[in-house]
Design an enzyme around this catalytic site. Structure first.
Site, PDB file in Angstrom:
ATOM      1  N   ALA A  66       0.856  -1.179   0.000  1.00  0.00           N
ATOM      2  CA  ALA A  66       0.000   0.000   0.000  1.00  0.00           C
ATOM      3  C   ALA A  66       0.895   1.233   0.000  1.00  0.00           C
ATOM      4  O   ALA A  66       2.091   1.150   0.298  1.00  0.00           O
ATOM      5  CB  ALA A  66      -0.887  -0.009   1.236  1.00  0.00           C
ATOM      6  N   GLY A 105      -1.075  -4.723   0.273  1.00  0.00           N
ATOM      7  CA  GLY A 105      -2.000  -4.429  -0.817  1.00  0.00           C
ATOM      8  C   GLY A 105      -1.523  -4.980  -2.151  1.00  0.00           C
ATOM      9  O   GLY A 105      -2.333  -5.361  -3.004  1.00  0.00           O
ATOM     10  N   GLU A 108      -2.398  -8.550  -2.173  1.00  0.00           N
ATOM     11  CA  GLU A 108      -3.855  -8.677  -2.256  1.00  0.00           C
ATOM     12  C   GLU A 108      -4.339  -8.461  -3.694  1.00  0.00           C
ATOM     13  O   GLU A 108      -5.255  -9.149  -4.154  1.00  0.00           O
ATOM     14  CB  GLU A 108      -4.529  -7.699  -1.285  1.00  0.00           C
ATOM     15  CG  GLU A 108      -4.324  -8.128   0.172  1.00  0.00           C
ATOM     16  CD  GLU A 108      -4.893  -7.121   1.165  1.00  0.00           C
ATOM     17  OE1 GLU A 108      -4.381  -5.987   1.190  1.00  0.00           O
ATOM     18  OE2 GLU A 108      -5.835  -7.474   1.900  1.00  0.00           O
ATOM     19  N   GLU A 128       0.862  -6.250   7.334  1.00  0.00           N
ATOM     20  CA  GLU A 128       0.040  -5.209   7.984  1.00  0.00           C
ATOM     21  C   GLU A 128       0.123  -5.235   9.504  1.00  0.00           C
ATOM     22  O   GLU A 128       0.061  -4.196  10.163  1.00  0.00           O
ATOM     23  CB  GLU A 128      -1.429  -5.354   7.564  1.00  0.00           C
ATOM     24  CG  GLU A 128      -1.734  -4.878   6.158  1.00  0.00           C
ATOM     25  CD  GLU A 128      -1.410  -5.906   5.082  1.00  0.00           C
ATOM     26  OE1 GLU A 128      -0.835  -6.975   5.411  1.00  0.00           O
ATOM     27  OE2 GLU A 128      -1.730  -5.641   3.913  1.00  0.00           O
TER      28      GLU A 128
END
Ligand SMILES: NC(=O)c1ccc[n+]([C@@H]2O[C@H](COP(=O)([O-])OP(=O)(O)OC[C@H]3O[C@@H](n4cnc5c(N)ncnc54)[C@H](O)[C@@H]3O)[C@@H](O)[C@H]2O)c1
Length: 692
Positions: A66, A105, A108, A128
């Site tokens: 992310a 992310g 993901e 995370e």
């Protein structure tokens, strides 16, 4: 080639559409990258010429994670659900081509795809948890469907990346392709998908790995119990377990909604804010305002260590582990033999636990030599002195060393408190002298305070930072003052802890409050561990403090089976009635009227003076930034990372509150509590340390 936007390009290789993301340095999942992914996949799917889509990244890595700089800011660009809809919902196979690191992310997004290929060196993972979060884009829902809830929780709770080979064995990656030839490997996989008409494999629809765990809450209870200690005080980990249990028990969309809600709730917690702050602080700490990144450094090929005691041994191990030869110098053969023996034993114990091979032990010991002759250090590039903590001894050593060490060699002291400038003054190379303050046990603790002397040259400082990184430390530059940053602030806490037990608290009360705050142990348990007799001697004792009285009664800490606590044979502490009596009698003799002291007072008395001292350190320029002080406390003293360090904590409490408390203490207990000028100024300006 067609540009989708500033970071995404769509090209065709025959009937395969290749969507390339190029957003240096690490293709973080920023708004632009999300837009490019969504629009690129949509365009490819809409194009009749495309039969499959390959998603690949330019540069050194797949989407690395992310864009955490975006966290907490108003949302912009394509949302994750949109992205997921575009990719997972595509009516043509989308294949992620992974190299470098696909984390958080990024991973993901790869899980949105129908297939994944990777080069063997690629790493994947969901880190995370290290930011006080859980995955927020389906990681907790899709990964269990691929590898089962237990393995998924191993990945999610550790936050540690796993390699592509493991990913392939788990079926997270459908094919490993040749290193350095990812694009062709992915194209070949796409060809196969088209030719063999492979189904659109949506991870969300997979059942096989989660079905066996359904209706078995004990699986999650076991994991919860196994992690309770490691995660004491942390909020995110239980949410991660809940989310994976949802993946097993609830329909996919419901699980996704709950994951998202938990992610957003965690994002708003002080814990996650603290952990994200620490993430940046750990990167900042390496930067030195007036020493640019391209400052030349000196080559360090051989290291000398003076003193084979507690610290000298641990310090040496750092360099041996990094493959650097070390020569240790001692004054007595017995001390040398003992020191070398401890190092060998430490390595052998590591090998016994299976964390090192016998060959590793051999190669490390092969790099180590010991001698009683200081002149053996003549060809060392760096010498670290870890002899007794006495200025006269250090000066004598540095004067001799200066005459022996080759020109350009760096001379460092591991002193905990002494003035580096005074030590440097006995040499003709003050510009090559600095402090390298390790923490005990030096082979384990991550912190290194690099003490910058008045004359320390910039390349010398840059070299110390570089070598610190090489041996896996987190290094903070600090200035010369008594105790530098860490111990100087610790002294505030220790003083208050001692006063508190005189005024009415018991050692176990103080320890409990600080333990519950999240410290690994309280000040008295810590004293017992270190030994109460540091700096104490039978000849020079006068029952003038509680500590002295304890030493006189041979309660010198854990090593004697008793200190502030009584210890059983397994070194479990118990509150001691004897100590209680000693304290009460001592207080009575001093005429102290003991009173009930609240837990809040204990916490404030122990922590606020530390924060105040941190402010003084900053105003004196002995630390570069408040966040460096926090890094020192997190890595050197076990300050809980979820509280961000003492300075971050001060901002969270509110500096006005800290100042008011300090003024109150000053009024009743004297100038030991005098507020720092910086604290006064920040409060007057309505600011915090974060604004400096
Ligand atoms: N112990 C800690 O937790 C800790 C932490 C950080 C820094 N330090 C600092 O590190 C230094 C060493 O501390 P320690 O705990 O390892 O002490 P220690 O007593 O365990 O070891 C010191 C060693 O130095 C040797 N020595 C003394 N004079 C010498 C000389 N002239 N030449 C060669 N060797 C000599 C001694 O024989 C002894 O083996 C001190 O300055 C201390 O303040 C200690």
């Amino acid at each position: 080639m067609a540009a989708i936007n500033s970071v995404a390009d769509l090209t065709f290789v025959g009937d395969v559409a290749v969507l390339t993301i190029g957003s240096p340095p690490v293709n973080a999942l920023s708004a632009a990258v999300r837009d490019g992914l969504r629009d690129g996949v949509r365009q490819a799917v809409a194009d009749p010429a495309a039969k499959a889509v390959v998603l690949i990244c330019a540069g050194r890595t797949f989407i690395a994670g992310a864009d955490i700089a975006e966290f907490g800011k108003p949302p912009k660009g394509a949302t994750l659900p949109e992205l997921q809809g575009a990719i997972e919902g595509a009516v043509k196979p989308v294949i992620a081509a992974i190299h470098g690191t696909a984390l958080g992310g990024g991973f993901e997004v790869a899980l949105f795809c129908h297939y994944r290929v990777a080069v063997p060196s690629a790493k994947l993972g969901l880190p995370e948890i290290k930011l006080g979060l859980i995955p927020g884009a389906g990681g907790t829902q899709r990964l269990p469907r691929l590898i089962g809830p237990e393995a998924a929780l191993e990945v999610i709770l550790s936050g540690t990346p796993f390699g592509a080979e493991q990913a392939a064995a788990w079926g997270v990656v459908d094919a490993l392709v040749e290193e350095g030839d990812l694009r062709n490997g992915a194209l070949a996989f796409a060809r196969k998908a088209i030719d063999e008409d492979l189904p659109l494999r949506r991870v969300r629809d997979l059942e096989e790995k989660i079905a066996p765990a359904r209706g078995k809450p004990e699986i999650f209870e076991t994991i919860r119990r196994a992690n309770a200690r490691k995660f004491r005080g942390f909020e995110a980990w239980e949410k991660a377990i809940d989310a994976v249990r949802d993946a097993v028990e609830k329909p996919f969309d419901e699980g996704m909604a709950r994951e998202r809600a938990a992610f957003l709730a965690l994002l708003a917690t002080t814990q996650s804010k603290a952990q994200r702050y620490v993430f940046f602080a750990e990167r900042q700490v390496w930067k030195i305002a007036d020493v640019p990144d391209d400052t030349p450094t000196l080559p360090i090929k051989k290291v000398g260590v003076i003193g084979a005691g507690t610290m000298g041994g641990g310090i040496s191990m750092n360099f041996l582990n990094a493959g650097l030869p070390v020569t240790i110098v001692e004054t007595q053969q017995a001390a040398l033999d003992r020191g070398l023996g401890v190092i060998r034993k430490n390595y052998e114990n590591t090998a016994k636990k299976g964390r090192m091979t016998a060959a590793d032990v051999g190669s490390r010991m092969g790099l180590l030599s010991g001698t009683l002759d200081l002149s053996a250090l003549a060809d060392c590039d760096l010498v670290i002195e870890a002899a007794f903590e006495e200025m006269a001894i250090k000066k004598e050593i540095f004067a001799r060393l200066d005459a022996i060490a080759k020109p350009g060699a760096i001379l460092a002291s591991n002193t905990s408190y002494l003035d580096i400038d005074e030590i440097a003054s006995v040499t003709k190379r003050a510009d090559h002298v600095l402090g390298m303050h390790f923490f005990s046990p030096a082979n384990v603790m991550r912190l290194l305070e690099v003490v910058r002397g008045e004359a320390t040259a910039k390349p010398v400082l840059a070299t110390a930072m570089q070598i610190a990184r090489k041996i896996g430390k987190v290094a903070a530059v600090v200035g010369v003052c008594h105790g530098f940053v860490g111990n100087r602030m610790l002294a505030q806490r220790q003083r208050e802890a001692q006063k508190l037990i005189l005024e009415g608290a018991m050692p176990w009360d103080v320890d409990r409050v600080l333990y519950d705050f999240g410290m690994p142990m309280g000040p008295f348990a810590m004293s017992d561990l270190a030994g109460l007799d540091i700096g104490w001697s039978k000849e020079n004792t006068s029952s003038s403090t509680i500590r002295e009285i304890l030493c006189e009664q041979d309660r010198r800490g854990q090593k004697t089976g008793a200190g502030f606590y009584d210890y059983d044979e397994n070194r479990n502490p118990r509150p001691s009635p004897i100590v209680e009596k000693i304290i009460l009698e001592f207080a009575a003799a001093k005429g102290v009227n003991r009173r009930t002291i609240s837990d809040d007072e204990i916490l404030e008395r122990c922590l606020y003076p530390m924060i105040n001292e941190g402010a003084k350190i900053l105003e004196e320029g002995k630390a570069q930034r408040a966040s460096d002080i926090d890094i020192v406390w997190i890595n050197g003293y076990g300050w809980p990372v979820y509280r961000g360090g003492p300075m971050f904590y001060g901002d969270i409490v509110g500096l006005d509150k800290v100042l008011a408390a300090m003024r109150g203490f000053q009024a009743t207990m004297g100038d030991g509590f005098k507020p720092a000028a910086l604290l006064e100024r920040l409060v007057a300006e309505g600011k915090g340390f974060k604004d400096l």
